[in-house]
Design an enzyme around this catalytic site. Structure first.
Site, PDB file in Angstrom:
ATOM      1  CD  GLU A 105      -2.784   1.153   2.496  1.00  0.00           C
ATOM      2  OE1 GLU A 105      -3.828   1.822   2.472  1.00  0.00           O
ATOM      3  OE2 GLU A 105      -2.438   0.463   3.489  1.00  0.00           O
ATOM      4  CE  LYS A 161      -7.496   1.698   3.297  1.00  0.00           C
ATOM      5  NZ  LYS A 161      -6.276   2.200   3.986  1.00  0.00           N
ATOM      6  CB  CYS A 182      -4.874  -1.546   4.066  1.00  0.00           C
ATOM      7  SG  CYS A 182      -4.056  -1.560   5.689  1.00  0.00           S
TER       8      CYS A 182
END
Length: 274
Positions: free
Chosen positions: A40, A109, A150
């Site tokens: 990331e 995300k 994540c």
């Protein structure tokens, strides 16, 4: 399929991060990986104030570099994530390129990392970032692969949706920290793999104790049975493994969790499905 996961250090200099990636790809090319995965924000310090400074549009300099490298080395390149700017908004975005350098997937995300751990970590991505709104799955000659970033992976609904759309492996570029990493990294990745009977690849940046945000590292690969195939510590480096996505099918036949689901009773009191 041979997957390489690169756990690289993140420098303040975007060009240095790009040069480092090229060195890694040159170093591992004799292994002939099919898919290479990064962490990331692999080219940007993990600080909200830095995201607008490093952000580029899709098709920008970093995008072109990644596309070129995918084609040059003949690999699928799951390029971790980078800050993306679009219509004045900043996103935490993961691109995937095929062996010809064509973009075949893009995930923004969806769950922003806004936490306040008592006596531990504070972070608020929503101060700068805008959330994405897609579930991302892409196709390869080896099978379908899911992609999230994540904090997204903490939400089992998203992982399950990727699997229901055909994913036999889920890629998770991530940057857990020194509070959440020791507590949840291994148990979360193993749990998602077991529940969804798929391979899970979590790739982090390397640990830099001099950075304002210190990543846990521990890049790992987990099998559909929940076994940790390999896990790094915090150091820079990479791991490479052969995986057969058909193993997910085999595990699902032996232990039919997905086919035994009772969607008729998975509803809240107001009738909405979970």
């Amino acid at each position: 399929m041979k997957i390489a996961q690169i756990q690289s250090r993140v420098y303040n200099d975007k060009k240095k991060n790009a040069e480092q990636l090229k060195l890694y790809l040159e170093k591992i090319k004799s292994e002939r990986p099919d898919l290479v995965m990064l962490g990331e924000m692999f080219n940007c310090p993990y600080e909200t104030k830095q995201f607008p400074l490093y952000a580029e549009e899709e098709g920008g300099e970093t995008w072109k570099m990644l596309s070129h490298l995918a084609k040059e080395y003949g690999i699928y390149l799951a390029a971790g994530s980078v800050p993306e700017i679009a219509e004045g908004k900043i996103y935490n975005t993961a691109y995937v390129f095929d062996r010809n350098g064509k973009q075949i997937a893009k995930h923004r995300k969806a769950h922003l990392f806004d936490i306040q751990v008592e006596g531990g970590q504070h972070f608020k991505e929503s101060e700068i970032l805008t959330a994405g709104d897609k579930c991302t799955v892409f196709s390869t000659e080896f099978g379908k692969i899911g992609l999230c970033i994540c904090f997204d992976f903490r939400f089992p609904e998203l992982a399950r949706m990727m699997v229901l759309r055909g994913a036999k492996m889920i890629l998770v570029p991530a940057a857990f920290n020194m509070t959440t990493g020791p507590a949840h990294w291994d148990v979360m990745f193993r749990g998602r793999a077991v529940d969804n009977q798929c391979f899970v690849a979590g790739t982090s940046s390397a640990r830099d104790t001099g950075a304002s945000y210190v990543a846990w590292g521990h890049t790992l690969l987990v099998s559909p049975w929940g076994d940790v195939i390999e896990e790094m510590e915090g150091e820079e480096g990479y791991i490479i493994h052969d995986v057969d996505l058909k193993e997910a099918d085999s595990i699902r036949r032996q232990l039919p969790l997905l086919s035994a689901r009772r969607t008729d009773i998975y509803q809240s009191e107001n009738g909405a499905e979970f």
